[in-house]
Design an enzyme around this catalytic site. Structure first.
Site, mmCIF file in Angstrom:
data_model
loop_
_atom_site.group_PDB
_atom_site.id
_atom_site.type_symbol
_atom_site.label_atom_id
_atom_site.label_comp_id
_atom_site.label_asym_id
_atom_site.label_seq_id
_atom_site.Cartn_x
_atom_site.Cartn_y
_atom_site.Cartn_z
ATOM 1 N N TRP A 261 0.807 -1.214 0.000
ATOM 2 C CA TRP A 261 0.000 0.000 0.000
ATOM 3 C C TRP A 261 0.844 1.270 0.000
ATOM 4 O O TRP A 261 0.310 2.349 -0.144
ATOM 5 C CB TRP A 261 -0.876 -0.009 1.268
ATOM 6 N N ASN A 262 2.153 1.161 0.169
ATOM 7 C CA ASN A 262 2.933 2.386 0.424
ATOM 8 C C ASN A 262 3.291 3.148 -0.853
ATOM 9 O O ASN A 262 3.280 4.379 -0.865
ATOM 10 C CB ASN A 262 4.190 2.056 1.231
ATOM 11 N N PRO B 133 -3.623 -5.982 -5.478
ATOM 12 C CA PRO B 133 -3.171 -4.815 -4.729
ATOM 13 C C PRO B 133 -3.671 -4.906 -3.289
ATOM 14 O O PRO B 133 -4.600 -5.658 -3.010
ATOM 15 C CB PRO B 133 -3.855 -3.652 -5.452
ATOM 16 N N ASP B 134 -3.076 -4.130 -2.407
ATOM 17 C CA ASP B 134 -3.605 -4.047 -1.049
ATOM 18 C C ASP B 134 -5.003 -3.406 -1.103
ATOM 19 O O ASP B 134 -5.248 -2.492 -1.896
ATOM 20 C CB ASP B 134 -2.668 -3.170 -0.209
ATOM 21 N N SER C 110 6.821 -6.972 3.427
ATOM 22 C CA SER C 110 7.734 -7.197 4.548
ATOM 23 C C SER C 110 8.550 -8.476 4.353
ATOM 24 O O SER C 110 8.141 -9.393 3.622
ATOM 25 C CB SER C 110 6.944 -7.290 5.851
ATOM 26 N N GLU D 62 10.812 -8.249 -3.082
ATOM 27 C CA GLU D 62 11.375 -6.934 -2.750
ATOM 28 C C GLU D 62 10.909 -6.616 -1.350
ATOM 29 O O GLU D 62 9.731 -6.328 -1.133
ATOM 30 C CB GLU D 62 10.861 -5.877 -3.742
ATOM 31 N N LEU D 63 11.832 -6.648 -0.365
ATOM 32 C CA LEU D 63 11.410 -6.674 1.037
ATOM 33 C C LEU D 63 11.890 -5.440 1.815
ATOM 34 O O LEU D 63 12.128 -4.400 1.241
ATOM 35 C CB LEU D 63 11.890 -7.987 1.656
ATOM 36 N N CYS E 216 10.402 1.768 1.317
ATOM 37 C CA CYS E 216 11.395 0.737 1.634
ATOM 38 C C CYS E 216 12.818 1.271 1.517
ATOM 39 O O CYS E 216 13.722 0.818 2.199
ATOM 40 C CB CYS E 216 11.192 -0.455 0.711
ATOM 41 N N GLU F 165 13.206 -2.279 11.337
ATOM 42 C CA GLU F 165 12.654 -1.300 10.406
ATOM 43 C C GLU F 165 11.474 -0.576 11.072
ATOM 44 O O GLU F 165 10.555 -1.223 11.585
ATOM 45 C CB GLU F 165 12.172 -2.032 9.148
HETATM 46 P P1 NAD Z 1 3.168 -6.976 4.825
HETATM 47 O O1 NAD Z 1 4.107 -8.041 4.394
HETATM 48 O O2 NAD Z 1 2.424 -7.182 6.081
HETATM 49 O O3 NAD Z 1 2.105 -6.683 3.682
HETATM 50 C C1 NAD Z 1 2.478 -6.326 2.389
HETATM 51 C C2 NAD Z 1 1.412 -6.856 1.456
HETATM 52 O O4 NAD Z 1 1.459 -8.268 1.472
HETATM 53 C C3 NAD Z 1 0.020 -6.462 1.926
HETATM 54 O O5 NAD Z 1 -0.685 -5.956 0.838
HETATM 55 C C4 NAD Z 1 -0.580 -7.751 2.433
HETATM 56 O O6 NAD Z 1 -1.971 -7.828 2.152
HETATM 57 C C5 NAD Z 1 0.167 -8.794 1.652
HETATM 58 N N1 NAD Z 1 0.258 -10.066 2.366
HETATM 59 C C6 NAD Z 1 0.323 -10.287 3.701
HETATM 60 N N2 NAD Z 1 0.385 -11.612 3.954
HETATM 61 C C7 NAD Z 1 0.366 -12.240 2.767
HETATM 62 C C8 NAD Z 1 0.420 -13.605 2.350
HETATM 63 N N3 NAD Z 1 0.517 -14.596 3.235
HETATM 64 N N4 NAD Z 1 0.386 -13.877 1.034
HETATM 65 C C9 NAD Z 1 0.309 -12.877 0.133
HETATM 66 N N5 NAD Z 1 0.246 -11.575 0.452
HETATM 67 C C10 NAD Z 1 0.285 -11.259 1.756
HETATM 68 O O7 NAD Z 1 4.012 -5.644 4.857
HETATM 69 P P2 NAD Z 1 3.535 -4.207 5.273
HETATM 70 O O8 NAD Z 1 4.035 -3.971 6.645
HETATM 71 O O9 NAD Z 1 2.108 -3.965 5.009
HETATM 72 O O10 NAD Z 1 4.379 -3.370 4.195
HETATM 73 C C11 NAD Z 1 5.524 -2.726 4.494
HETATM 74 C C12 NAD Z 1 6.754 -3.596 4.264
HETATM 75 O O11 NAD Z 1 6.961 -3.718 2.865
HETATM 76 C C13 NAD Z 1 7.996 -2.957 4.799
HETATM 77 O O12 NAD Z 1 8.797 -3.944 5.401
HETATM 78 C C14 NAD Z 1 8.683 -2.406 3.568
HETATM 79 O O13 NAD Z 1 10.056 -2.228 3.679
HETATM 80 C C15 NAD Z 1 8.323 -3.408 2.560
HETATM 81 N N6 NAD Z 1 8.437 -2.824 1.210
HETATM 82 C C16 NAD Z 1 9.507 -3.179 0.439
HETATM 83 C C17 NAD Z 1 9.692 -2.602 -0.829
HETATM 84 C C18 NAD Z 1 10.856 -2.969 -1.728
HETATM 85 O O14 NAD Z 1 10.827 -2.637 -2.902
HETATM 86 N N7 NAD Z 1 11.882 -3.635 -1.228
HETATM 87 C C19 NAD Z 1 8.775 -1.671 -1.280
HETATM 88 C C20 NAD Z 1 7.710 -1.338 -0.461
HETATM 89 C C21 NAD Z 1 7.538 -1.937 0.789
#
Ligand code: NAD
Length: 525
Positions: free
Chosen positions: A165-166, A190-191, A241, A262-263, A296, A394
């Site tokens: 969502w970010n 998408p989220d 994440s 991409e985490l 991120c 983070e």
């Molecule tokens: P999150 O992992 O909780 O959620 C991210 C997305 O994944 C959400 O839309 C969620 O619905 C989905 N999700 C959750 N569980 C899932 C599953 N079991 N299967 C499939 N999808 C699932 O992370 P968050 O806290 O909402 O997002 C922020 C994190 O994302 C931060 O750690 C950030 O650094 C990372 N991020 C990384 C990048 C990159 O390019 N490296 C870019 C943006 C965000």
């Protein structure tokens, strides 16, 4: 106190109810109830979002399989033309998507524009370069003159893109573009919070000429849909994440399909003793607080050489205190809101824990409910120690800690003391020295005299993480070729690669040995 612009509650609404309903209809959804979404900056309801059921997902995959075959059979020039048109339409129609992005995320308009620019840049880049990347390539054959070999690329089939969502436009669309150009169908999830952004882009892609069903959007929580999507996908592209990335990698591994992850990150900025301090302080604002730090690539740790420490801290803190907070639908704020209550909670917890253990808050350090439910001031701390979560975990919010270092080696050692390795920034008056320092940093991207935009915007070069920050790359050749299976087609002429009729295996092995020596001498193999 950080200044504010117009309170979010008094701003013009971004979208009519009719327009929301029109966008929502584009999702392959309906069988699993409704989820309400709200604008973070105002708390006002945005949409009733229908959720996809397992049957909806099956339908989407069935349609995608049919559409993908026809799409992959089209000449590449036809496929790339769609994305050149998408580039143009996006730049022309950016006002509406900027409004939607701000409404769904709560970010400042300047940060929403970064996403528009990102998609436009990637659309053009892959439209221009796909031909060179995808065309069949000659490779040297097993035996000179006798064997020819060619490397041929095939689309994988159906790529699932699960995006957070970010940065919802950049992360749902810029990763889907190369997959589509390579001849795949894409199913995006998408989220929920930012689904309208992806649905808007989906509408734009069809206006640009993308055939129906080649790209579909399913809606729902990742925990509910992730497994069902991965169970049917040919490749998975995930951004989010590290914890969720591990789950997705496990599911993909069980099916022996590829995935790109991409985490998270805990990104360091190094201000060396010869840095231009005013420029470093100015850039640190963008590097730490874009999208309220929910980026991120955002800097969460700054290591400053003792020779420039006092000057840097003074200049940076003054600039942070002068930032304008707001998420109005105009270019009039420097930072917007956080996106969820859980983000506000985790940011507050990190800061309060550090404060209670002795860290000093030099700027910010508090929520701003007077501006909107999830606003939090841009925050700078010193005195952060290893026993505080803020030091290693983070935060994913507008919070940065500054550390004094006494040498470049000290800065590099502390910067590398993390399991993550996504992005880093080095500030120096000597860019050659900066590049040498960059090579010692364990990070997928290092920006010399920039925060993140230089490396991120260099889309001809790969982007991704070391260590816990990910697997695989977006951008560059890798960002497209990961969506293909590569095949080798070799043709043997005149003689087999075996003893010809009448020659014993022993003589054949001696002949081949002599040929290998000859080719070695001639530098042929
Ligand atoms: P999150 O992992 O909780 O959620 C991210 C997305 O994944 C959400 O839309 C969620 O619905 C989905 N999700 C959750 N569980 C899932 C599953 N079991 N299967 C499939 N999808 C699932 O992370 P968050 O806290 O909402 O997002 C922020 C994190 O994302 C931060 O750690 C950030 O650094 C990372 N991020 C990384 C990048 C990159 O390019 N490296 C870019 C943006 C965000």
């Amino acid at each position: 106190m950080t200044r504010s612009t117009v309170p979010s509650s008094r701003q013009r609404p971004a979208l009519s109810a009719d327009r929301v309903a029109e966008l929502v209809k584009r999702g392959v959804a309906g069988g699993a109830g409704l989820v309400e979404t709200f604008a973070p900056a105002t708390g006002v309801k945005v949409a009733d979002l229908p959720q996809s059921s397992v049957t909806d997902i099956e339908t989407a995959f069935d349609r995608a399989r049919v559409a993908q075959r026809e799409w992959a059979a089209r000449p590449l020039a036809e496929r790339t033309a769609v994305f050149s048109r998408l580039h143009d339409l996006l730049l022309k129609q950016q006002r509406e998507i900027l409004d939607i992005l701000q409404t769904e995320t709560g970010k400042a308009r300047a940060h929403a524009f970064e996403e528009v620019a990102d998609v436009a840049i990637n659309a053009r880049y892959y439209a221009r370069t796909a031909d060179g990347l995808l065309k069949a390539k000659s490779r040297s054959g097993a035996l000179p003159l006798l064997t020819t070999a060619r490397e041929v690329r095939h689309a994988k089939g159906i790529v699932v893109v699960i995006s957070p969502w970010n940065y919802p436009l950049a992360l749902s669309v810029s990763d889907a573009l190369p997959a589509l150009i390579a001849g795949n169908a894409v199913i995006s999830r998408p989220d929920n919070q930012t689904a309208l952004t992806t649905l808007w882009a989906h509408e734009l892609a069809e206006k640009a000429g993308l055939p129906a069903d080649v790209w579909q959007v399913v809606l729902g929580r990742g925990k509910d849909l992730g497994h069902e999507l991965i169970a049917r996908a040919d490749f998975v592209d995930y951004t989010g994440s590290t914890a969720t990335g591990r789950t997705i990698a496990t599911q993909a591994a069980a099916r022996l399909i590829g995935c790109s992850l991409e985490l998270g990150g805990k990104n360091p900025m190094l201000v060396l003793g010869d840095a231009d301090v005013p420029k470093a302080a100015e850039c640190a604002i963008r590097a730490c607080f874009s999208s309220a730090g929910q980026l991120c690539e955002s800097m969460e740790r700054i290591y400053v050489h003792q020779d420039v420490y006092d000057a840097f801290v003074e200049a940076f803190v003054a600039k942070v205190k002068a930032m304008r907070l707001g998420a109005g639908l105009a270019f009039d704020s420097d930072m917007g809101s956080l996106t969820f209550q859980r983000q506000l909670d985790s940011v507050s917890e990190h800061v309060e824990e550090a404060r209670s253990k002795g860290a000093t808050v030099l700027a910010g350090g508090r929520a701003r409910p007077d501006l909107g439910p999830y606003f939090y001031e841009p925050t700078v701390l010193t005195g952060v120690t290893a026993d505080m979560a803020l030091c290693r975990d983070e935060t994913f919010g507008p919070v940065v800690s500054i550390y004094r270092v006494d040498s470049d080696d000290d800065a590099v050692e502390q910067a590398n003391d993390t399991a993550y390795g996504l992005n880093a920034s080095v500030w120096t008056g000597d860019t050659a020295h900066g590049q040498r320092i960059a090579e010692r940093l364990r990070a997928g991207a290092v920006n010399v005299n920039e925060g993140y935009a230089a490396a991120w915007g260099s889309v001809d070069a790969p982007s991704g993480g070391f260590g816990d920050s990910g697997l695989g790359r977006r951008h560059g050749a890798e960002g497209l070729l990961k969506y293909t299976d590569v095949q080798t087609i070799a043709v043997q002429r005149w003689l087999p690669i075996a003893a010809p009729p009448g020659m014993s295996d022993e003589i054949w092995s001696k002949t081949l040995t002599a040929a290998l020596w000859a080719m070695r001498r001639l530098g042929m193999k």
